[in-house]
Design a protein around this motif. Structure first.
Motif, mmCIF file in Angstrom:
data_model
loop_
_atom_site.group_PDB
_atom_site.id
_atom_site.type_symbol
_atom_site.label_atom_id
_atom_site.label_comp_id
_atom_site.label_asym_id
_atom_site.label_seq_id
_atom_site.Cartn_x
_atom_site.Cartn_y
_atom_site.Cartn_z
ATOM 1 N N ASN A 1 0.865 -1.179 0.000
ATOM 2 C CA ASN A 1 0.000 0.000 0.000
ATOM 3 C C ASN A 1 0.901 1.229 0.000
ATOM 4 O OD1 ASN A 1 -2.941 -1.001 0.563
ATOM 5 N ND2 ASN A 1 -1.663 -2.148 1.997
ATOM 6 N N ALA A 2 0.723 2.109 -0.978
ATOM 7 C CA ALA A 2 1.568 3.295 -1.092
ATOM 8 C C ALA A 2 0.700 4.541 -1.216
ATOM 9 C CB ALA A 2 2.488 3.178 -2.303
ATOM 10 N N ASP A 3 0.990 5.533 -0.380
ATOM 11 C CA ASP A 3 0.270 6.809 -0.384
ATOM 12 C C ASP A 3 1.282 7.904 -0.701
ATOM 13 O OD1 ASP A 3 -1.222 9.098 0.150
ATOM 14 O OD2 ASP A 3 -2.339 8.141 1.763
ATOM 15 N N LEU A 4 1.133 8.519 -1.873
ATOM 16 C CA LEU A 4 2.108 9.488 -2.372
ATOM 17 C C LEU A 4 1.477 10.871 -2.461
ATOM 18 C CD1 LEU A 4 4.837 10.173 -3.797
ATOM 19 C CD2 LEU A 4 3.770 9.408 -5.929
ATOM 20 N N ASP B 1 3.274 0.861 3.196
ATOM 21 C CA ASP B 1 2.911 -0.170 4.167
ATOM 22 C C ASP B 1 2.864 -1.489 3.402
ATOM 23 O OD1 ASP B 1 2.009 -1.619 6.294
ATOM 24 O OD2 ASP B 1 0.046 -0.651 6.429
ATOM 25 N N TYR B 2 3.787 -2.391 3.695
ATOM 26 C CA TYR B 2 3.818 -3.622 2.914
ATOM 27 C C TYR B 2 4.295 -4.807 3.748
ATOM 28 C CZ TYR B 2 8.755 -2.188 2.208
ATOM 29 O OH TYR B 2 10.052 -1.779 2.382
ATOM 30 N N ARG B 3 3.962 -5.991 3.240
ATOM 31 C CA ARG B 3 4.423 -7.228 3.860
ATOM 32 C C ARG B 3 5.110 -8.078 2.804
ATOM 33 N NH1 ARG B 3 -0.940 -11.122 4.709
ATOM 34 N NH2 ARG B 3 -1.198 -11.643 2.507
ATOM 35 N N VAL B 4 6.120 -8.821 3.231
ATOM 36 C CA VAL B 4 6.890 -9.658 2.323
ATOM 37 C C VAL B 4 7.044 -11.046 2.932
ATOM 38 C CG1 VAL B 4 9.035 -9.889 1.020
ATOM 39 C CG2 VAL B 4 8.200 -7.616 1.629
ATOM 40 N N SER B 5 6.812 -12.060 2.132
ATOM 41 C CA SER B 5 6.962 -13.438 2.582
ATOM 42 C C SER B 5 8.410 -13.728 2.965
ATOM 43 C CB SER B 5 6.524 -14.391 1.468
ATOM 44 O OG SER B 5 7.002 -15.694 1.695
ATOM 45 N N LYS B 6 8.615 -14.374 4.107
ATOM 46 C CA LYS B 6 9.966 -14.742 4.527
ATOM 47 C C LYS B 6 10.578 -15.783 3.594
ATOM 48 C CE LYS B 6 9.868 -13.612 9.435
ATOM 49 N NZ LYS B 6 10.050 -14.124 10.809
ATOM 50 N N LYS B 7 9.747 -16.621 2.994
ATOM 51 C CA LYS B 7 10.260 -17.594 2.027
ATOM 52 C C LYS B 7 10.846 -16.875 0.819
ATOM 53 C CE LYS B 7 7.166 -21.427 3.215
ATOM 54 N NZ LYS B 7 6.105 -22.338 2.706
ATOM 55 N N GLU C 1 5.589 -15.979 9.172
ATOM 56 C CA GLU C 1 5.521 -16.042 7.714
ATOM 57 C C GLU C 1 5.965 -14.771 7.001
ATOM 58 O OE1 GLU C 1 1.638 -17.202 6.526
ATOM 59 O OE2 GLU C 1 1.760 -19.183 7.431
ATOM 60 N N TYR C 2 5.829 -13.602 7.660
ATOM 61 C CA TYR C 2 6.028 -12.346 6.950
ATOM 62 C C TYR C 2 6.903 -11.360 7.716
ATOM 63 C CZ TYR C 2 1.911 -13.926 4.333
ATOM 64 O OH TYR C 2 1.033 -14.654 3.584
ATOM 65 N N ASN C 3 7.545 -10.474 6.941
ATOM 66 C CA ASN C 3 8.092 -9.228 7.457
ATOM 67 C C ASN C 3 7.118 -8.114 7.085
ATOM 68 O OD1 ASN C 3 10.347 -10.681 8.177
ATOM 69 N ND2 ASN C 3 11.807 -9.268 7.247
ATOM 70 N N TYR C 4 6.846 -7.216 8.034
ATOM 71 C CA TYR C 4 5.941 -6.094 7.799
ATOM 72 C C TYR C 4 6.724 -4.795 7.962
ATOM 73 C CZ TYR C 4 2.386 -9.678 8.779
ATOM 74 O OH TYR C 4 1.617 -10.820 8.773
#
Length: 203
Positions: free
Chosen positions: A25-28, A41-47, A93-96
């Motif tokens: 999610n990006a607010d510019l 605001d984002y999440r990325v899979s640790k895998k 599971e994720y990094n936020y």
């Protein structure tokens, strides 16, 4: 940023191994002088993070920082970035990551995001061009159908506010006051295209 079809297919196939790999999610918010503020605001899979570290093929799988340490390292090497706030956390599971920062120009923002971003003045019109990707041809219908089961939760969501009245936007819904455009695209839809180049114009 042109990529050949085999490269895109390979990356898409790799991402499909990691269900819910990336959500952004990006607010510019843009100022008249071309500077601005962005909240991401984002999440990325640790895998996916692990694959990126261990395999050369995954080196460009994720271009955004995946933790506070990477974010600090990235911004330290870019003049014109001023961090306002960063919150990072993780679970199994994720990094936020939630980050908010000011940027001095779109050249600066382009370096941070890892994609070509340009702001040009054409007469009275300000034209913003963001080249997320371009390839020779879209992923096949069969591949798109296959990936749909993996990408059901993954998306990119943008809200862009400009210092004028929007005249044209390649994507998104323009607000009633004409100063904001909002667009959401799933990763499934994204990779079914042969390009994702967003042009936004305002006066």
């Amino acid at each position: 940023m042109k990529r050949n079809t085999w490269y895109i297919f390979s990356i898409v196939t790799l991402i499909s191994l990691f269900s819910s790999c990336l959500t952004v999610n990006a607010d510019l918010s843009i100022q008249p002088d071309g500077s601005g503020k962005i909240t991401m605001d984002y999440r990325v899979s640790k895998k996916a993070i692990g694959f990126q570290k261990d395999s050369p093929a995954g080196a460009r799988l994720i271009t955004l920082p995946v933790n506070r340490q990477e974010l600090d390292k990235t911004t330290a090497g870019i003049d014109g970035i001023s961090i306002l706030n960063v919150i990072d956390r993780e679970d199994r599971e994720y990094n936020y990551i939630n980050s908010e920062f000011n940027f001095s120009s779109f050249r600066t923002l382009s370096k941070y995001c890892g994609i070509p971003i340009e702001l040009n003045l054409i007469g009275d019109i300000s034209q913003l061009t963001m080249e997320f990707f371009e390839q020779d041809q879209a992923v096949s219908r069969e591949t798109t159908t296959y990936l749909s089961s993996f990408y059901n939760e993954d998306y990119l969501h943008f809200v862009i506010s400009v210092p004028g009245t929007i005249q044209n936007s390649t994507y998104g819904l323009i607000s009633p006051n004409g100063r904001t455009v909002e667009y959401r695209i799933s990763l499934q839809d994204l990779y079914s295209r042969n390009q994702f180049i967003w042009v936004l114009e305002w006066v």
